[in-house]
Design an enzyme around this catalytic site. Structure first.
Site, PDB file in Angstrom:
ATOM      1  N   ARG A 106      -1.881  23.254  39.567  1.00  0.00           N
ATOM      2  CA  ARG A 106      -0.581  23.926  39.409  1.00  0.00           C
ATOM      3  C   ARG A 106      -0.389  24.479  37.986  1.00  0.00           C
ATOM      4  O   ARG A 106       0.713  24.459  37.444  1.00  0.00           O
ATOM      5  CB  ARG A 106       0.578  22.995  39.781  1.00  0.00           C
ATOM      6  CG  ARG A 106       0.472  22.423  41.170  1.00  0.00           C
ATOM      7  CD  ARG A 106       0.512  23.497  42.251  1.00  0.00           C
ATOM      8  NE  ARG A 106       0.174  22.905  43.542  1.00  0.00           N
ATOM      9  CZ  ARG A 106      -1.063  22.905  44.071  1.00  0.00           C
ATOM     10  NH1 ARG A 106      -2.080  23.481  43.411  1.00  0.00           N
ATOM     11  NH2 ARG A 106      -1.296  22.356  45.229  1.00  0.00           N
ATOM     12  N   SER A 154       8.965  21.904  45.695  1.00  0.00           N
ATOM     13  CA  SER A 154       8.647  20.594  45.120  1.00  0.00           C
ATOM     14  C   SER A 154       9.034  20.587  43.646  1.00  0.00           C
ATOM     15  O   SER A 154       8.535  21.403  42.866  1.00  0.00           O
ATOM     16  CB  SER A 154       7.153  20.303  45.272  1.00  0.00           C
ATOM     17  OG  SER A 154       6.802  20.208  46.626  1.00  0.00           O
ATOM     18  N   GLU A 203       7.692  20.815  38.187  1.00  0.00           N
ATOM     19  CA  GLU A 203       6.870  21.949  38.606  1.00  0.00           C
ATOM     20  C   GLU A 203       7.534  23.287  38.325  1.00  0.00           C
ATOM     21  O   GLU A 203       6.858  24.238  37.934  1.00  0.00           O
ATOM     22  CB  GLU A 203       6.533  21.829  40.106  1.00  0.00           C
ATOM     23  CG  GLU A 203       5.556  22.871  40.579  1.00  0.00           C
ATOM     24  CD  GLU A 203       4.974  22.551  41.951  1.00  0.00           C
ATOM     25  OE1 GLU A 203       4.723  23.493  42.703  1.00  0.00           O
ATOM     26  OE2 GLU A 203       4.772  21.371  42.257  1.00  0.00           O
TER      27      GLU A 203
END
Length: 379
Positions: A164, A249, A371
């Site tokens: 990520r 998320s 995130e």
């Protein structure tokens, strides 16, 4: 520049954030480059906004220029036999692109169905889901580089992709103009001509399809299964589902040392990772302090990915939880998502996120990392 400067709450999926000082909507590649050049030349702060699905913006707005990427288009490029290479403009909605590839029988991103946001943001975040990673299909990106003032091509190896993250997320300033992908134009079929997916690589998806891991199924069937799974978690944008008013998320799954993972309860989900170089553990900046308050890795070491959702739930935070008086809450479908119940502010979202972090750290010694991109706020 548009006549009306919208609040960022109108342009983000979690629906929080005030108005920027200036706003430019770029509808074509040349206009996008010029908008960023002008923003840089102004000497003020600037920010590139795609689909707004991975952003938490300050209630006070942004004291600078927001450039909204609205470019569209998918072009087929020359490619090897059995493969198909496409160039996708940065503003193309990601799930529209996945739907296009599935209709054409091109495989490689079908498990990434339902992820909101723009295609240009996909390599920045290095998106992945259900056992499939963008990295495996990514060839490179056209990129306007703030430092040089030129358009450059960055191949996959130059993007420094990780879990990520990428060099673009870690601070290389500029804007992605287009994304090149190479997919499988497979001749494999189910016997009646339907193109087959890449091998199913995620247990929950295999269970939903009622097939063993490693199976290949009709690509359209896999897309339907992924969309159903994501919808069951409130992770597909749906105006009728209040749990989809989120930034997806909110925390990444932490990656910790193998030794630390052994200290966690035996039932804590974990997935061994490839050996990492020193300082590669999530949350450990080069030369910085490890979130677990132990010395940095001296040598390459095996690491383990943990489930952030499991950590949250087992720290005593349940689905639907909200702090008193807050407009933000944990999704009623999935503990990894923080949702706007209709009246949330960015401050509400951050207060809940900080509470989650503190509970997980106190219970397990792990600092969860956010995130979403934070604009004008910090966590």
């Amino acid at each position: 520049m548009t006549d009306v400067t919208p609040a960022l709450a109108e342009l983000t999926t979690i629906r929080v954030g005030g108005a920027p000082a200036a706003f430019v909507a770029a509808d074509d590649r040349e206009g996008l480059v010029q908008a960023v050049r002008d923003a840089i030349a102004s000497g003020e702060e600037w920010f590139v906004l795609g689909g707004g699905s991975n952003l938490v913006a300050s209630d006070e707005g942004f004291d600078g220029t927001v450039v909204h990427v609205r470019t569209r288009g998918v072009e087929r490029l020359p490619s090897p036999v059995g493969r198909v290479r496409i160039r996708v403009q940065a503003g193309e909605p990601w799930d529209d692109l996945v739907a296009l590839t599935v209709r054409n029988g091109w495989t490689g991103v079908e498990a990434l169905s339902g992820i909101p946001g723009s295609t240009g943001a996909a390599p920045v975040q290095n998106i992945g889901a259900y056992g499939q990673e963008l990295e495996s299909s990514l060839v490179g990106v056209e990129f306007f580089d703030e430092q040089t003032g030129e358009v450059v091509y960055l191949g996959r190896a130059e993007l420094g992709l990780g879990y990520r993250t990428s060099v673009l997320k870690r601070g290389r300033r500029g804007v992605v103009l287009s994304v090149d992908l190479e997919l499988d134009d497979s001749s494999a079929t189910d016997g009646v001509g339907a193109p087959l997916s890449a091998p199913v690589a995620y247990g929950q998806l295999a269970d939903a399809l009622a097939v063993p891991l490693g199976s290949r199924v009709p690509v359209a069937e896999l897309r339907r299964a992924v969309l159903a799974l994501r919808s069951s978690k409130g992770m597909v944008l749906d105006p009728t589902d209040p749990d989809s008013v989120s930034s997806g998320s909110f925390f990444t799954n932490p990656i910790v040392s193998e030794g630390f993972a052994r200290s966690l309860p035996a039932n804590a989900p974990r997935w061994p990772q490839e050996p990492q170089e020193p300082d590669a553990v999530i949350g450990l900046p080069p030369g910085g302090v490890h979130p677990l308050d132990v010395p940095p890795l001296a040598t390459a070491e095996y690491t383990v990915k943990l489930s952030a959702a499991w950590l949250i739930e087992n720290a005593g935070i349940r689905r639907g939880f909200a702090l008193p008086g807050s407009g933000a809450a944990i999704s009623s479908k999935h503990t990894l998502a923080i949702v706007n119940r209709g009246s949330a502010t960015a401050a509400d979202v951050l207060q809940l996120a900080e509470f989650i972090q503190s509970r997980v750290q106190a219970e397990f010694g792990v600092v969860l990392q956010p995130e979403p991109v934070m604009l004008g706020v910090a966590l």
